[in-house]
Design a protein around this motif. Structure first.
Motif, PDB file in Angstrom:
ATOM      1  N   ASN A  93     -91.240  61.632   6.522  1.00 21.75           N
ATOM      2  CA  ASN A  93     -90.064  61.561   5.655  1.00 21.75           C
ATOM      3  C   ASN A  93     -90.031  60.293   4.793  1.00 21.75           C
ATOM      4  OD1 ASN A  93     -88.842  63.991   6.203  1.00 21.75           O
ATOM      5  ND2 ASN A  93     -87.521  63.207   7.809  1.00 21.75           N
ATOM      6  N   GLY A  94     -90.827  59.291   5.160  1.00 23.27           N
ATOM      7  CA  GLY A  94     -90.819  58.022   4.432  1.00 23.27           C
ATOM      8  C   GLY A  94     -91.038  58.150   2.933  1.00 23.27           C
ATOM      9  N   PRO A  95     -92.072  58.866   2.500  1.00 21.79           N
ATOM     10  CA  PRO A  95     -92.281  59.006   1.049  1.00 21.79           C
ATOM     11  C   PRO A  95     -91.095  59.642   0.329  1.00 21.79           C
ATOM     12  CG  PRO A  95     -94.266  59.612   2.239  1.00 21.79           C
ATOM     13  CD  PRO A  95     -93.185  59.432   3.270  1.00 21.79           C
ATOM     14  N   PHE A  96     -90.484  60.652   0.951  1.00 25.08           N
ATOM     15  CA  PHE A  96     -89.338  61.317   0.313  1.00 25.08           C
ATOM     16  C   PHE A  96     -88.138  60.372   0.228  1.00 25.08           C
ATOM     17  CE2 PHE A  96     -91.857  64.805   2.097  1.00 25.08           C
ATOM     18  CZ  PHE A  96     -92.013  65.586   0.961  1.00 25.08           C
ATOM     19  N   TYR A  97     -87.915  59.608   1.304  1.00 30.76           N
ATOM     20  CA  TYR A  97     -86.784  58.676   1.283  1.00 30.76           C
ATOM     21  C   TYR A  97     -86.980  57.594   0.226  1.00 30.76           C
ATOM     22  CZ  TYR A  97     -83.736  54.827   2.305  1.00 30.76           C
ATOM     23  OH  TYR A  97     -82.826  53.803   2.154  1.00 30.76           O
ATOM     24  N   MET A  98     -88.169  57.024   0.145  1.00 32.53           N
ATOM     25  CA  MET A  98     -88.407  55.936  -0.792  1.00 32.53           C
ATOM     26  C   MET A  98     -88.301  56.405  -2.244  1.00 32.53           C
ATOM     27  SD  MET A  98     -88.742  53.125   0.900  1.00 32.53           S
ATOM     28  CE  MET A  98     -89.632  51.918  -0.106  1.00 32.53           C
ATOM     29  N   VAL A  99     -88.814  57.594  -2.509  1.00 35.54           N
ATOM     30  CA  VAL A  99     -88.694  58.135  -3.869  1.00 35.54           C
ATOM     31  C   VAL A  99     -87.224  58.417  -4.182  1.00 35.54           C
ATOM     32  CG1 VAL A  99     -89.261  60.077  -5.375  1.00 35.54           C
ATOM     33  CG2 VAL A  99     -91.034  59.072  -3.930  1.00 35.54           C
ATOM     34  N   MET A 100     -86.510  59.000  -3.216  1.00 38.32           N
ATOM     35  CA  MET A 100     -85.088  59.286  -3.407  1.00 38.32           C
ATOM     36  C   MET A 100     -84.285  58.014  -3.661  1.00 38.32           C
ATOM     37  SD  MET A 100     -82.346  60.854  -0.651  1.00 38.32           S
ATOM     38  CE  MET A 100     -82.496  59.367   0.373  1.00 38.32           C
ATOM     39  N   SER A 101     -84.456  57.019  -2.791  1.00 36.63           N
ATOM     40  CA  SER A 101     -83.693  55.779  -2.948  1.00 36.63           C
ATOM     41  C   SER A 101     -84.116  55.030  -4.200  1.00 36.63           C
ATOM     42  CB  SER A 101     -83.865  54.889  -1.712  1.00 36.63           C
ATOM     43  OG  SER A 101     -85.222  54.524  -1.525  1.00 36.63           O
ATOM     44  N   GLY A 102     -85.388  55.203  -4.596  1.00 37.65           N
ATOM     45  CA  GLY A 102     -85.866  54.569  -5.823  1.00 37.65           C
ATOM     46  C   GLY A 102     -85.270  55.211  -7.064  1.00 37.65           C
TER      47      GLY A 102
ATOM     48  N   ALA B 100     -78.850  65.216  -2.155  1.00 38.38           N
ATOM     49  CA  ALA B 100     -78.806  66.485  -1.428  1.00 38.38           C
ATOM     50  C   ALA B 100     -80.179  67.135  -1.341  1.00 38.38           C
ATOM     51  CB  ALA B 100     -77.811  67.429  -2.115  1.00 38.38           C
ATOM     52  N   ILE B 101     -80.897  67.183  -2.464  1.00 34.30           N
ATOM     53  CA  ILE B 101     -82.208  67.843  -2.492  1.00 34.30           C
ATOM     54  C   ILE B 101     -83.194  67.159  -1.547  1.00 34.30           C
ATOM     55  CG2 ILE B 101     -84.236  68.307  -3.925  1.00 34.30           C
ATOM     56  CD1 ILE B 101     -82.299  68.773  -6.271  1.00 34.30           C
ATOM     57  N   PHE B 102     -83.279  65.840  -1.644  1.00 36.77           N
ATOM     58  CA  PHE B 102     -84.237  65.115  -0.808  1.00 36.77           C
ATOM     59  C   PHE B 102     -83.850  65.161   0.667  1.00 36.77           C
ATOM     60  CE2 PHE B 102     -85.758  63.498  -4.820  1.00 36.77           C
ATOM     61  CZ  PHE B 102     -87.094  63.224  -4.584  1.00 36.77           C
ATOM     62  N   ASN B 103     -82.551  65.143   0.962  1.00 34.91           N
ATOM     63  CA  ASN B 103     -82.145  65.213   2.361  1.00 34.91           C
ATOM     64  C   ASN B 103     -82.422  66.585   2.957  1.00 34.91           C
ATOM     65  OD1 ASN B 103     -80.540  62.926   3.910  1.00 34.91           O
ATOM     66  ND2 ASN B 103     -80.214  62.620   1.711  1.00 34.91           N
TER      67      ASN B 103
END
Length: 210
Positions: free
Chosen positions: A53-62, A21-24
């Motif tokens: 948005n790429g860095p946020f997505y990768m950190v989130m999914s990681g 939720a936070i990252f989205n």
């Protein structure tokens, strides 16, 4: 970009949903302001959004590393557009989210940075196609929605980009490139975070040894 192989927990936890939720929310805020890039060229919107948005997505999914992360991200994005009256976007993003999950099918796939980056890039190609698919399958209702919020000149400009095959292909290519580049930067951030976490863990264990 090298693939990472990390153990993946089996079930979603409350912490995972909070992280999602936070990252989205952060990614949606960025997505809200990125259309301003259309002042330069509408061709760049998807690519710039995917890049930022790429860095946020990768950190989130990681951090989450569980099946469904990309699909739920796609659904959240689609619901965001439903709030603005673009219900067709949800269907497009849901299908793209499922395609992304197929790319990430298999054990520990979210720990594989290369496959994760490809799936993320596909998501932003889908984001670009959100303006194309309604014109193909729901043209009359979609045009009626556009006429409520845009001038005839603005609609004509949008149709030039989203109803012209060459422009569609170019936008998709830019979106894919922006997504891959953003995922690469996110991979570097995640890699640095993992190394730091391991270093702190080693220091903690050393202090525990009498």
């Amino acid at each position: 970009m090298q693939a990472q192989t990390l153990a993946v927990p089996s079930r979603w936890t409350m912490r995972d949903f909070i992280t999602l939720a936070i990252f989205n929310v952060i990614m949606l805020i960025i997505m809200t302001f990125c259309p301003a890039v259309s002042i330069v060229s509408p061709l760049l919107v998807g690519g710039v959004t995917g890049l930022l948005n790429g860095p946020f997505y990768m950190v989130m999914s990681g951090k989450i590393r569980k099946r469904g992360t990309l699909f739920l991200t796609a659904i959240i994005t689609g619901l965001y557009f439903v709030g603005f009256g673009y219900a067709n976007y949800l269907l497009t993003l849901a299908v793209i989210g499922l395609i992304g999950e197929l790319i990430l099918w298999g054990k520990d796939a979210y720990s594989n940075s290369i496959r994760n980056a490809i799936a993320y890039a596909v998501l932003y190609v889908g984001y670009t196609l959100c303006g194309v698919v309604p014109l193909i399958f729901f043209r009359e209702s979609y045009m009626a929605t556009l006429e409520k919020g845009y001038t005839p000149e603005q609609i004509a400009d949008m149709l030039y980009y989203f109803d012209t095959p060459s422009m569609i292909l170019l936008m998709c290519a830019i979106s894919a490139a922006g997504g891959l580049l953003g995922a690469y930067f996110g991979h570097l951030m995640l890699k640095k975070h993992v190394k730091k976490a391991k270093l702190l863990d080693c220091q903690h264990q050393t202090r525990q040894i009498p």
